[in-house]
Each structure stands twice: as structure tokens, then as C-alpha cells.
Scaffold this motif. Structure first.
Motif, PDB file in Angstrom:
ATOM      1  N   SER A  75      58.300  33.883  10.220  1.00 49.74           N
ATOM      2  CA  SER A  75      59.730  33.434  10.380  1.00 49.74           C
ATOM      3  C   SER A  75      60.318  33.022   8.786  1.00 49.74           C
ATOM      4  O   SER A  75      59.303  32.709   7.998  1.00 49.74           O
ATOM      5  CB  SER A  75      59.606  32.433  11.508  1.00 49.74           C
ATOM      6  N   HIS A  76      61.254  32.857   8.980  1.00 45.36           N
ATOM      7  CA  HIS A  76      62.160  32.193   7.698  1.00 45.36           C
ATOM      8  C   HIS A  76      62.904  31.184   8.397  1.00 45.36           C
ATOM      9  O   HIS A  76      63.804  30.760   7.708  1.00 45.36           O
ATOM     10  CB  HIS A  76      62.782  33.285   6.983  1.00 45.36           C
ATOM     11  N   ALA A  77      62.806  30.584   9.380  1.00 49.09           N
ATOM     12  CA  ALA A  77      63.628  29.590  10.046  1.00 49.09           C
ATOM     13  C   ALA A  77      63.658  28.496   9.324  1.00 49.09           C
ATOM     14  O   ALA A  77      62.466  27.968   8.816  1.00 49.09           O
ATOM     15  CB  ALA A  77      63.417  29.233  11.394  1.00 49.09           C
ATOM     16  N   GLY A  78      64.608  27.776   9.032  1.00 52.51           N
ATOM     17  CA  GLY A  78      64.753  26.475   8.239  1.00 52.51           C
ATOM     18  C   GLY A  78      64.791  26.956   6.658  1.00 52.51           C
ATOM     19  O   GLY A  78      65.106  25.977   5.922  1.00 52.51           O
ATOM     20  N   MET A  79      64.711  28.190   6.361  1.00 55.27           N
ATOM     21  CA  MET A  79      64.858  28.518   4.932  1.00 55.27           C
ATOM     22  C   MET A  79      66.214  29.005   4.668  1.00 55.27           C
ATOM     23  O   MET A  79      66.706  29.373   3.432  1.00 55.27           O
ATOM     24  CB  MET A  79      63.783  29.742   4.550  1.00 55.27           C
ATOM     25  N   ALA A  80      67.096  29.558   5.713  1.00 50.69           N
ATOM     26  CA  ALA A  80      68.297  30.189   5.590  1.00 50.69           C
ATOM     27  C   ALA A  80      69.247  29.350   6.512  1.00 50.69           C
ATOM     28  O   ALA A  80      68.896  29.241   7.843  1.00 50.69           O
ATOM     29  CB  ALA A  80      68.346  31.592   5.762  1.00 50.69           C
ATOM     30  N   GLU A  86      73.403  33.531   3.265  1.00 52.41           N
ATOM     31  CA  GLU A  86      73.436  33.941   1.870  1.00 52.41           C
ATOM     32  C   GLU A  86      73.132  32.771   1.145  1.00 52.41           C
ATOM     33  O   GLU A  86      72.820  32.694   0.006  1.00 52.41           O
ATOM     34  CB  GLU A  86      75.090  34.432   1.574  1.00 52.41           C
ATOM     35  N   ASP A  87      72.916  31.656   1.793  1.00 54.02           N
ATOM     36  CA  ASP A  87      72.826  30.511   1.355  1.00 54.02           C
ATOM     37  C   ASP A  87      71.336  30.081   1.330  1.00 54.02           C
ATOM     38  O   ASP A  87      70.537  29.083   1.082  1.00 54.02           O
ATOM     39  CB  ASP A  87      73.346  29.075   1.753  1.00 54.02           C
ATOM     40  N   GLY A  88      70.398  31.212   1.534  1.00 53.73           N
ATOM     41  CA  GLY A  88      68.679  30.956   1.848  1.00 53.73           C
ATOM     42  C   GLY A  88      68.230  30.727   0.472  1.00 53.73           C
ATOM     43  O   GLY A  88      68.560  31.090  -0.419  1.00 53.73           O
ATOM     44  N   ASP A  89      67.098  30.057   0.744  1.00 54.97           N
ATOM     45  CA  ASP A  89      66.087  29.700  -0.141  1.00 54.97           C
ATOM     46  C   ASP A  89      64.936  30.201  -0.303  1.00 54.97           C
ATOM     47  O   ASP A  89      63.815  29.782  -0.501  1.00 54.97           O
ATOM     48  CB  ASP A  89      65.957  28.098  -0.193  1.00 54.97           C
ATOM     49  N   ALA A 103      57.310  27.102   0.271  1.00 54.19           N
ATOM     50  CA  ALA A 103      58.305  27.053   1.561  1.00 54.19           C
ATOM     51  C   ALA A 103      58.712  25.732   1.847  1.00 54.19           C
ATOM     52  O   ALA A 103      59.811  25.458   2.366  1.00 54.19           O
ATOM     53  CB  ALA A 103      58.006  28.052   2.503  1.00 54.19           C
ATOM     54  N   LEU A 104      57.816  24.817   1.824  1.00 50.26           N
ATOM     55  CA  LEU A 104      57.944  23.346   2.278  1.00 50.26           C
ATOM     56  C   LEU A 104      59.337  22.893   1.479  1.00 50.26           C
ATOM     57  O   LEU A 104      59.748  21.875   2.042  1.00 50.26           O
ATOM     58  CB  LEU A 104      56.765  22.668   2.135  1.00 50.26           C
ATOM     59  N   ASP A 105      59.155  23.105   0.316  1.00 52.79           N
ATOM     60  CA  ASP A 105      60.158  22.554  -0.836  1.00 52.79           C
ATOM     61  C   ASP A 105      61.794  23.064  -0.533  1.00 52.79           C
ATOM     62  O   ASP A 105      62.552  22.556  -0.870  1.00 52.79           O
ATOM     63  CB  ASP A 105      59.991  22.916  -2.181  1.00 52.79           C
ATOM     64  N   GLY A 106      61.790  24.260   0.333  1.00 49.20           N
ATOM     65  CA  GLY A 106      63.042  24.641   0.798  1.00 49.20           C
ATOM     66  C   GLY A 106      63.475  24.593   2.166  1.00 49.20           C
ATOM     67  O   GLY A 106      64.337  25.117   2.665  1.00 49.20           O
ATOM     68  N   PHE A 107      62.663  24.046   2.996  1.00 49.14           N
ATOM     69  CA  PHE A 107      62.619  23.919   4.396  1.00 49.14           C
ATOM     70  C   PHE A 107      63.674  22.904   4.682  1.00 49.14           C
ATOM     71  O   PHE A 107      63.440  21.587   4.421  1.00 49.14           O
ATOM     72  CB  PHE A 107      61.113  23.539   5.068  1.00 49.14           C
ATOM     73  N   HIS A 108      64.797  23.485   5.657  1.00 43.81           N
ATOM     74  CA  HIS A 108      65.766  22.325   6.013  1.00 43.81           C
ATOM     75  C   HIS A 108      65.437  21.978   7.349  1.00 43.81           C
ATOM     76  O   HIS A 108      65.740  22.724   8.240  1.00 43.81           O
ATOM     77  CB  HIS A 108      67.070  23.034   5.822  1.00 43.81           C
ATOM     78  N   SER A 141      53.178  26.199   8.188  1.00 40.12           N
ATOM     79  CA  SER A 141      53.459  26.347   9.599  1.00 40.12           C
ATOM     80  C   SER A 141      54.151  25.147   9.910  1.00 40.12           C
ATOM     81  O   SER A 141      53.632  23.913   9.404  1.00 40.12           O
ATOM     82  CB  SER A 141      52.172  26.378  10.442  1.00 40.12           C
ATOM     83  N   VAL A 142      55.241  24.877  10.518  1.00 40.19           N
ATOM     84  CA  VAL A 142      55.926  23.460  10.850  1.00 40.19           C
ATOM     85  C   VAL A 142      56.134  23.681  12.206  1.00 40.19           C
ATOM     86  O   VAL A 142      56.544  24.766  13.137  1.00 40.19           O
ATOM     87  CB  VAL A 142      57.205  23.429  10.140  1.00 40.19           C
ATOM     88  N   LYS A 143      56.545  22.433  12.814  1.00 41.92           N
ATOM     89  CA  LYS A 143      57.186  22.378  14.006  1.00 41.92           C
ATOM     90  C   LYS A 143      58.835  22.626  13.938  1.00 41.92           C
ATOM     91  O   LYS A 143      59.364  22.378  12.847  1.00 41.92           O
ATOM     92  CB  LYS A 143      56.841  20.779  14.523  1.00 41.92           C
ATOM     93  N   THR A 144      59.326  22.978  14.926  1.00 43.64           N
ATOM     94  CA  THR A 144      60.834  23.272  14.943  1.00 43.64           C
ATOM     95  C   THR A 144      61.637  22.064  15.344  1.00 43.64           C
ATOM     96  O   THR A 144      62.841  22.129  15.137  1.00 43.64           O
ATOM     97  CB  THR A 144      61.007  24.336  15.924  1.00 43.64           C
ATOM     98  N   TYR A 145      61.058  21.043  15.796  1.00 40.60           N
ATOM     99  CA  TYR A 145      61.857  19.775  16.183  1.00 40.60           C
ATOM    100  C   TYR A 145      61.242  18.528  15.179  1.00 40.60           C
ATOM    101  O   TYR A 145      60.237  18.440  14.801  1.00 40.60           O
ATOM    102  CB  TYR A 145      61.731  19.203  17.476  1.00 40.60           C
ATOM    103  N   GLY A 146      62.242  17.805  14.520  1.00 36.59           N
ATOM    104  CA  GLY A 146      61.716  16.623  13.797  1.00 36.59           C
ATOM    105  C   GLY A 146      63.021  16.430  12.588  1.00 36.59           C
ATOM    106  O   GLY A 146      64.167  17.116  12.598  1.00 36.59           O
ATOM    107  N   ASP A 147      62.722  15.430  11.686  1.00 37.00           N
ATOM    108  CA  ASP A 147      63.726  14.874  10.982  1.00 37.00           C
ATOM    109  C   ASP A 147      63.205  15.058   9.347  1.00 37.00           C
ATOM    110  O   ASP A 147      64.090  15.171   8.625  1.00 37.00           O
ATOM    111  CB  ASP A 147      64.138  13.440  11.151  1.00 37.00           C
TER     112      ASP A 147
END
Length: 411
Positions: A75-80, A86-89, A103-108, A141-147
Motif C-alpha cells: 500500500s501507499h496509504a498515508g503517503m498520498a 499529487e501531493d504524495g510523498d 516511508a515512515l518519514d513521509g507517513f501522515h 508496516s503500520v497500523k491504520t489507526y493512531g495519532d
């Protein structure tokens, strides 16, 4: 403490599927089974009119299906940004090889794609840099819920690499530099791996001689691929590109590799089996938008599975919306993937490929309490989530959290 009662619980363990309850404690799975047995195993007491500890929150799911939270292994979830791709990292396009980025440094963490993901049962994703570069950077690998990204992180699970059309076009056509051909892509990957071999040797020599050594972040990261600390995850659609990957990893004795997309993997399924290489298949809801997708089909998972290949199914979000991972599995079932294997492709198989099976992918005691409750078999198109839990937190309740679309989408 929390008890999910009266579910059809798909544990994804040797325990199999049981009709019963799930006990959650301190964000972990404490036990699965009959509630009386659960409470006994948890050393709890109960009176005649109390079926759970006084502090336990109870949810009766009334025969609904209970599964581990789903995992998207590519996935690229959290990266775009949702609605602003178009604002993707995800592509650091300043060079064809960027092993130094992560990727962790671009994960939103507040990308709306992630919210729709966990609400629809996808509780973990392997998110990564894009396929514009031959070497893209570290995958997480990340969870999809969190702050906070650091708190959502499960582990660094690989180094992204890519073959074929994407790096050719991104660099050769757009920037007039290598690679502009498939041989150029392969040579670029080989060159960097050779440099990583030299780097490791020089670093060891410096340590043996007790001399100073100038470290390089990209070489440090790529060296982890050679030492087996970081899997190599290679974007490859065409059968010939997949064979090139196999050739290169054998040249450099890289043992931990996965093929991502594997669009023509069904044409060489036996080669996956003989090498014990897993395939993360998809996204298969696509027209043949480029030549290397001409053989795209939802039959690929069935063929690979029947040949004994470990497969996971992916969305490549935001190529497909992350929330529709279950739909992709359902379409693979429609094309012959055995229904009993469907859940494996987005739980146990995905977790094992990513190396996160100690945390997620099953409802085994001690694993993270990432749980989805469904009103039917998860992969059917008319099935929806009723409840979702991440690390034991009740993050979605459809009766409470659903919004009238006339309000949600109002101007």
C-alpha cells in the motif's frame, strides 16, 4: 477489559473457527472460546448473574463473523493525501536509487485514506515509497489507526525496488538519464548492490583495523538487504521482469525477497514454488493501461495458490481505495481462489510475508487485539463491518459512527 460475545470467530490459528467469545485485555487478545472458559483461564470470578468481570465492556455480536483485522501487504496509504494524490510523498525522484529514505518519514497518520481503511476492517498496511525509482527506500508496516507515526509503526519490513515500465519512464523519459531500458533498470540495481557489498567489506576492514569509517545512510540501509536484516520487495509485473529479479537475487545471495504485483506470476508459478518466493498480487481491478499489464486477471491468485505459492492480495492504495481490500479478495474468490483461503491472503499470509505475524494476522493469545466484526463473510460484496478494534480500542461502531451520506458529502 472487553468481551466480544457470541461470534463466529475465525482465529487464523490451530484453534480454527469457533463459536464463542473473545477476551481483550491491555490491548491484547487474552483468550478465545466459551465465555466461561475464557473467564476461568483469565483467573476471573463471576457470580450467578454476572458473566464477566465488573469492569469489562461487553458487546454481543449475535452470530456475526469475527476476524483478525485485515492486512494490506502493499500500500501507499498515508503517503498520498486523500483527494490530493499529487501531493504524495512516495517518489523521491532526484535519483533512480534512494535507499536512504524511509516511508515512515513521509507517513501522515491523519490521511483520510487510513480512516476509511480501519472503518472497513483494514487495520494494518505495509506502506512504502513508489515505483518511480529502481530502489525506492525503506518500507514500513503500520497500523491504520493512531495519532503518531512512531506509535503506529509495527516494523520496518523491507526495501522497495522496482523493475519494468515505471522506472524506465520516470527517469529515462522524464529526466533523460539511466535507466531508460529494462537492461538499464537491472544494471542500476546490480550496481547499487555491488556498492553495498563493497561498503560492507570496507566497513568490516575498518573495524578489524580499528580505523575510522565514514558511514553512508543509503549504503547502511541497502547493506541490511545483503545481510538478511531487510527483505527486498520488488515491483514486477511481467514474467521476464520477475525472472530478472530471481536472477539478481541469486547473484547476490539475497534470500528474503517478495514479488510485488506479480501480474504475470501465473505464467511462471512453478518458479515461485521452486524458490519459495511469496507473491503480493494486485491490484487487479484495472484495464491494461500499459503493456506490462496485458495479462492482468483475478485468476492469478488461484493459480499461484494452487501451485503452493504463499500469496497476499493488495490494493496498492491509493491506486484502489484502501477500504476495498475485501472486494479484491472477493473477486479473486469469484475467479476460483478457494473461499477457505480467502482470509489467509489478508491476514496470516500477509503478516508472515511482512514478518509481523507475532503482532497481527491472528487472534492468538498475546497478539494485538486488532479485530473486525462483519455481518457476513468478509469477502462478499454485500458484507460490511459492524465493529472494528485496534489495539483493543473500539475504533468503529457502525450504529454509532455511521454518517448519513447526505451530510457527509454535502457541499
Amino acid at each position: 477489559m472487553r468481551v466480544i460475545r457470541n461470534g463466529v470467530v475465525h482465529t487464523q490459528t490451530e484453534q480454527g473457527t469457533v463459536e464463542g467469545d473473545v477476551l481483550i485485555e491491555d490491548g491484547k487478545i487474552a483468550a478465545v472460546g466459551d465465555v466461561d472458559e475464557i473467564l476461568s483461564s483469565a483467573s476471573q470470578t463471576k457470580s450467578d448473574d454476572v458473566d464477566a468481570p465488573a469492569d469489562a465492556a461487553e458487546i454481543d455480536v449475535d452470530g456475526a463473523h469475527v476476524t483478525p483485522g485485515l492486512i494490506d501487504a502493499h500500500s501507499h496509504a498515508g503517503m498520498a493525501e486523500w483527494a490530493e494524490p499529487e501531493d504524495g510523498d512516495f517518489n523521491e525522484g532526484t535519483s533512480a536509487t534512494t535507499p536512504h529514505v524511509s516511508a515512515l518519514d513521509g507517513f501522515h497518520p491523519h490521511d483520510e485514506e487510513l480512516k476509511y481503511a480501519f472503518q472497513n476492517g483494514v487495520t494494518s498496511v505495509s506502506t512504502r515509497m513508489g515505483s518511480g525509482n529502481v530502489i525506492g527506500g525503506i518500507i514500513v508496516s503500520v497500523k491504520t489507526y493512531g495519532d503518531l507515526a512512531d506509535e503506529m509503526l509495527i516494523r520496518e519490513d523491507g526495501m522497495k525496488a522496482a523493475m519494468g515500465e515505471n522506472p524506465k519512464r520516470f527517469h529515462g523519459e522524464n529526466h533523460d538519464r539511466q535507466p531508460s531500458t529494462r537492461p538499464g533498470v537491472a544494471a542500476t540495481l546490480r550496481q547499487k548492490l555491488m556498492e553495498a557489498e563493497d561498503y560492507l567489506e570496507q566497513k568490516q576492514d575498518a573495524e578489524d583495523e580499528d580505523e575510522s569509517f565514514e558511514r553512508d545512510l543509503g549504503m547502511e540501509n541497502l547493506s541490511r538487504v545483503l545481510t538478511g536484516d531487510l527483505p527486498l520487495r520488488v515491483h514486477a509485473h511481467r514474467a521476464d521482469d520477475i525472472r530478472t529479479v530471481f536472477r539478481i537475487v541469486e547473484e547476490f545471495d539475497i534470500e528474503d525477497v517478495s514479488i510485488e504485483h506479480a501480474t504475470e506470476g501465473h505464467l511462471i508459478a512453478d518458479e515461485f514454488t521452486s524458490r519459495d518466493v511469496p507473491a503480493v498480487v494486485g491490484p487487479s481491478i484495472s484495464s491494461a493501461s500499459k503493456y506490462e499489464l496485458r495479462n492482468i486477471t483475478f485468476e492469478t491468485p488461484r493459480i499461484l495458490h494452487n501451485e503452493g505459492v504463499k500469496i497476499a492480495i493488495q490494493t496498492d492504495a491509493p491506486v484502489l481505495p484502501q477500504q476495498h481490500l475485501d472486494v479484491c479478495v472477493g473477486l479473486a474468490v469469484r475467479e476460483g481462489l478457494p473461499a477457505e483461503a480467502a482470509l489467509d491472503t489478508v491476514t496470516t499470509n500477509a503478516a508472515e510475508i511482512l514478518g509481523i505475524e507475532d503482532r497481527v494476522g491472528t487472534l492468538a493469545e498475546g497478539t494485538d487485539a486488532d479485530i473486525a466484526v462483519w455481518d457476513g463473510e468478509f469477502w462478499r460484496v454485500d458484507t460490511r463491518t459492524k465493529h472494528v478494534f485496534v489495539d483493543g480500542e473500539h475504533v468503529f461502531d457502525r450504529e454509532v459512527d455511521s454518517v448519513d451520506p447526505r451530510e457527509e458529502y454535502a457541499w
